[in-house]
Every structure is written in C-alpha cells, then in structure tokens.
Design a protein around this motif. Structure first.
Motif, PDB file in Angstrom:
ATOM      1  N   ARG A   1     -33.711  10.142  77.800  1.00  0.00           N
ATOM      2  CA  ARG A   1     -33.018   9.220  76.880  1.00  0.00           C
ATOM      3  C   ARG A   1     -34.011   8.607  75.899  1.00  0.00           C
ATOM      4  O   ARG A   1     -33.718   8.477  74.704  1.00  0.00           O
ATOM      5  CB  ARG A   1     -32.301   8.115  77.667  1.00  0.00           C
ATOM      6  CG  ARG A   1     -31.067   8.583  78.405  1.00  0.00           C
ATOM      7  CD  ARG A   1     -30.479   7.454  79.253  1.00  0.00           C
ATOM      8  NE  ARG A   1     -29.917   6.413  78.422  1.00  0.00           N
ATOM      9  CZ  ARG A   1     -28.622   6.324  78.124  1.00  0.00           C
ATOM     10  NH1 ARG A   1     -27.775   7.222  78.580  1.00  0.00           N
ATOM     11  NH2 ARG A   1     -28.170   5.340  77.370  1.00  0.00           N
ATOM     12  N   ASP A   2     -35.190   8.230  76.388  1.00  0.00           N
ATOM     13  CA  ASP A   2     -36.202   7.654  75.500  1.00  0.00           C
ATOM     14  C   ASP A   2     -36.663   8.671  74.459  1.00  0.00           C
ATOM     15  O   ASP A   2     -36.853   8.326  73.285  1.00  0.00           O
ATOM     16  CB  ASP A   2     -37.408   7.179  76.320  1.00  0.00           C
ATOM     17  CG  ASP A   2     -37.118   5.914  77.113  1.00  0.00           C
ATOM     18  OD1 ASP A   2     -36.098   5.256  76.807  1.00  0.00           O
ATOM     19  OD2 ASP A   2     -37.897   5.607  78.035  1.00  0.00           O
ATOM     20  N   ALA A   3     -36.862   9.910  74.885  1.00  0.00           N
ATOM     21  CA  ALA A   3     -37.300  10.951  73.950  1.00  0.00           C
ATOM     22  C   ALA A   3     -36.256  11.190  72.871  1.00  0.00           C
ATOM     23  O   ALA A   3     -36.587  11.357  71.688  1.00  0.00           O
ATOM     24  CB  ALA A   3     -37.579  12.249  74.712  1.00  0.00           C
TER      25      ALA A   3
ATOM     26  N   ILE B   1     -23.631  11.383  78.923  1.00  0.00           N
ATOM     27  CA  ILE B   1     -24.135  12.574  79.594  1.00  0.00           C
ATOM     28  C   ILE B   1     -25.565  12.432  80.118  1.00  0.00           C
ATOM     29  O   ILE B   1     -25.886  12.883  81.220  1.00  0.00           O
ATOM     30  CB  ILE B   1     -24.075  13.791  78.637  1.00  0.00           C
ATOM     31  CG1 ILE B   1     -22.645  14.013  78.130  1.00  0.00           C
ATOM     32  CG2 ILE B   1     -24.619  15.038  79.313  1.00  0.00           C
ATOM     33  CD1 ILE B   1     -21.647  14.345  79.207  1.00  0.00           C
ATOM     34  N   ILE B   2     -26.446  11.796  79.350  1.00  0.00           N
ATOM     35  CA  ILE B   2     -27.873  11.750  79.706  1.00  0.00           C
ATOM     36  C   ILE B   2     -28.144  10.562  80.627  1.00  0.00           C
ATOM     37  O   ILE B   2     -27.963   9.405  80.228  1.00  0.00           O
ATOM     38  CB  ILE B   2     -28.756  11.668  78.454  1.00  0.00           C
ATOM     39  CG1 ILE B   2     -28.470  12.842  77.518  1.00  0.00           C
ATOM     40  CG2 ILE B   2     -30.230  11.641  78.850  1.00  0.00           C
ATOM     41  CD1 ILE B   2     -28.742  14.198  78.120  1.00  0.00           C
ATOM     42  N   THR B   3     -28.594  10.845  81.827  1.00  0.00           N
ATOM     43  CA  THR B   3     -28.906   9.783  82.789  1.00  0.00           C
ATOM     44  C   THR B   3     -30.403   9.623  83.026  1.00  0.00           C
ATOM     45  O   THR B   3     -30.843   8.567  83.490  1.00  0.00           O
ATOM     46  CB  THR B   3     -28.221  10.073  84.142  1.00  0.00           C
ATOM     47  OG1 THR B   3     -28.641  11.355  84.621  1.00  0.00           O
ATOM     48  CG2 THR B   3     -26.701  10.065  83.988  1.00  0.00           C
ATOM     49  N   ASP B   4     -31.196  10.648  82.726  1.00  0.00           N
ATOM     50  CA  ASP B   4     -32.643  10.584  82.919  1.00  0.00           C
ATOM     51  C   ASP B   4     -33.270   9.652  81.880  1.00  0.00           C
ATOM     52  O   ASP B   4     -33.122   9.861  80.672  1.00  0.00           O
ATOM     53  CB  ASP B   4     -33.236  11.984  82.798  1.00  0.00           C
ATOM     54  CG  ASP B   4     -34.744  11.980  83.012  1.00  0.00           C
ATOM     55  OD1 ASP B   4     -35.472  11.910  81.993  1.00  0.00           O
ATOM     56  OD2 ASP B   4     -35.177  12.029  84.171  1.00  0.00           O
TER      57      ASP B   4
ATOM     58  N   PHE C   1     -34.970  20.404  78.994  1.00  0.00           N
ATOM     59  CA  PHE C   1     -33.555  20.084  79.225  1.00  0.00           C
ATOM     60  C   PHE C   1     -32.650  21.136  78.593  1.00  0.00           C
ATOM     61  O   PHE C   1     -31.709  21.626  79.229  1.00  0.00           O
ATOM     62  CB  PHE C   1     -33.244  18.696  78.647  1.00  0.00           C
ATOM     63  CG  PHE C   1     -31.783  18.396  78.554  1.00  0.00           C
ATOM     64  CD1 PHE C   1     -31.050  18.048  79.678  1.00  0.00           C
ATOM     65  CD2 PHE C   1     -31.124  18.463  77.321  1.00  0.00           C
ATOM     66  CE1 PHE C   1     -29.688  17.778  79.594  1.00  0.00           C
ATOM     67  CE2 PHE C   1     -29.765  18.187  77.225  1.00  0.00           C
ATOM     68  CZ  PHE C   1     -29.047  17.852  78.365  1.00  0.00           C
ATOM     69  N   LEU C   2     -32.933  21.493  77.339  1.00  0.00           N
ATOM     70  CA  LEU C   2     -32.093  22.453  76.642  1.00  0.00           C
ATOM     71  C   LEU C   2     -32.136  23.828  77.301  1.00  0.00           C
ATOM     72  O   LEU C   2     -31.094  24.474  77.491  1.00  0.00           O
ATOM     73  CB  LEU C   2     -32.526  22.552  75.173  1.00  0.00           C
ATOM     74  CG  LEU C   2     -32.244  21.321  74.318  1.00  0.00           C
ATOM     75  CD1 LEU C   2     -32.903  21.458  72.949  1.00  0.00           C
ATOM     76  CD2 LEU C   2     -30.742  21.097  74.170  1.00  0.00           C
TER      77      LEU C   2
END
Length: 283
Positions: free
Chosen positions: A210-212, A203-206, A238-239
């Motif tokens: 992703r690092d966070a 789901i996560i592409t940013d 994001f949330l």
C-alpha cells in the motif's frame, strides 16, 4: 435537439478537480456537438486517468459521451455512423457513442462503458436516463466478460511496459488498475468501481505494498506523463504473482441474463427525447 431534464454535476474528484474554465470549455464543446450533429447528449464524463484519479499535470481531458438522434434516424434501413469523434484539440480529447451502439456493447459486457457510468467526474447528465442506465448495467453485468477484459489488459501492458530496469512510471498504474479490477470481480464484489483508490482500499491489505502504491500515485500526480524511473520490485512481485494466478482462475459459472431491459431503455429514451409517448413495454 435537446432534452429538458438535464442536470450538470459538480466534479467529485478530490485528487484532480476540473478547473472552472476547462469545465466551461467542455460544456461549450458539448453544446456545439448537439447543434452540429442535431443530437442530444444524455451523459458526458471523464474517462482515463482523470476519472481513475491519477492524472498528471499534463494529462489530457478524455471526455466521453452518449447521445441520441432524432426519431427518423432510427427508421433508416442502411448502416449509419454511430460515433462522433472530434480531432484532439490542445488537451481536449472528445468522443461519443450513439445510444443503440452503447447498449449493444453493454449487452456484450463492454467494460469501458461500465467504467464511464461510474466516473467521479460527470460533466452533464440526464438524471432519469443515467439512473435507468446504471440500473440496467448492474442487471446485465457479466462478470466473466469484464474479468477477462481486465486480465487481458493487465497482461498486455505488463509485457509491453514493465519488463525493464527503467520504466515509464504511469504504466504501473495501467497494469495495477485492471489487475485490481479483476481481483474485485473474482472476489464477487460486483461491478468494479472506476476510481483507483477504491480498488486499492478494498483489495490491498499488505502495508508495504500500500505504501509503495501511495508513493507511486504521489509521483504520478506531480510528474509529466513521460516520466521514467527505476522499476519497483514490490509492485512487480505482486503483479507477477496475481496475474499468473488469475490467468488460471476457473471459469465463471454461466449466467442467464435478461437483456430486454436494454431494449426497453433504448425505446423509452429515444421516444422521450423526441417528445413522443414513452412505451410501457417492448412487444
């Protein structure tokens, strides 16, 4: 009471493997439950943070199981207790559902049971039963039910735990996971997987997000359950964005679901576990 065709699975979790002595203790507890309650445990797995893949060093072992009784239990007219709950002992939290109860909840789209079936940490399983139950869960899956379950969970945890400048870090994961599960379902990917990292990878592409999340996971796996830290703006943003959007997602199209597969599974499993002849169909 026991079923002959049982298999014991190895722990498939790479991030939080189960120590051999703890696995042995859990298996012994399941044996004792069978004898004490005169039931057969068909499936037992890890639920919660160990199953999701982000347990802390002091996380409990949330052992959940499904079981069947002897045949006469199913012919009694009165309401009967259909759960087995044991007092929490040390780090062990053990509880189970009787099969008829579990299948009734699956008919209602219970997301918790669906997650159990995808747990990467399986302590015990009847191979024939588990394959049939997983197949049935896929056939009767109702995306609208599980989607709204995850959205409700994410909103509740976000409101209660992530509004301050300092937060319990574990709570981020208790909001991120259901949010990502809801996104998985919204995207038409089917049943959301239990392991958190599978959701992140899909789901996560940013890259920054992703690092966070990776840093958050690293902290969670090393810190105690009650660890506090500063809020994480990139994850909060994001949330807030996705939960607001998902809350206004158009309703899923109605589905026609044939639930008779659950009735057949109940009948066949109870008869097989009691040494009776397995039916070919439910009349």
């Amino acid at each position: 009471m026991s079923v002959n065709r049982k298999i014991y699975h190895l722990d498939m979790s790479e991030t939080n493997p189960i120590a051999p002595e703890m696995r042995a203790e859990i298996l012994a507890r399941l044996d004792a439950i069978e004898k004490e309650h005169d039931v057969s445990v068909l499936y037992a797995c890890e639920s919660g943070s160990r199953g999701w893949g982000f347990a802390s060093p002091d996380s409990d072992y949330d052992v959940r199981f499904l079981y069947v009784h002897r045949l006469p239990w199913y012919f009694r007219l009165g309401a009967q207790r259909d759960v087995i709950e044991q007092p929490i002992s040390g780090a062990l939290d053990v509880g189970g559902w009787e099969l008829r109860k579990a299948l009734g909840l699956l008919r209602k789209g219970n997301a918790t049971l669906i997650e159990w079936l995808d747990s990467p940490i399986v302590y015990r399983a009847d191979a024939q039963f588990l394959a049939a139950l997983r197949d049935a869960a896929r056939q009767v899956h109702q995306p609208a039910h599980t989607f709204h379950h995850y959205i409700s969970m994410a909103h509740k945890n976000y409101r209660e735990y992530l509004r301050g400048e300092t937060v319990r870090l574990k709570k981020y994961l208790y909001v991120l996971r259901p949010t990502l599960a809801a996104l998985w379902i919204e995207q038409g990917r089917g049943v959301a997987p239990m392991p958190f990292q599978q959701l992140v990878d899909a789901i996560i592409t940013d890259a920054a997000l992703r690092d966070a999340i990776a840093q958050l996971l690293a902290i969670k796996r090393c810190a105690v359950e009650a660890e506090y830290g500063a809020s994480l703006p990139i994850i909060n943003a994001f949330l807030e964005r996705e939960l607001t959007r998902l809350e206004n997602t158009p309703a899923f199209a109605p589905q026609d679901v044939d639930f008779s597969i659950l009735e057949r599974l109940l009948l066949d499993t109870v008869l097989r576990c009691n040494g009776a002849r397995v039916s070919e169909q439910v009349q």
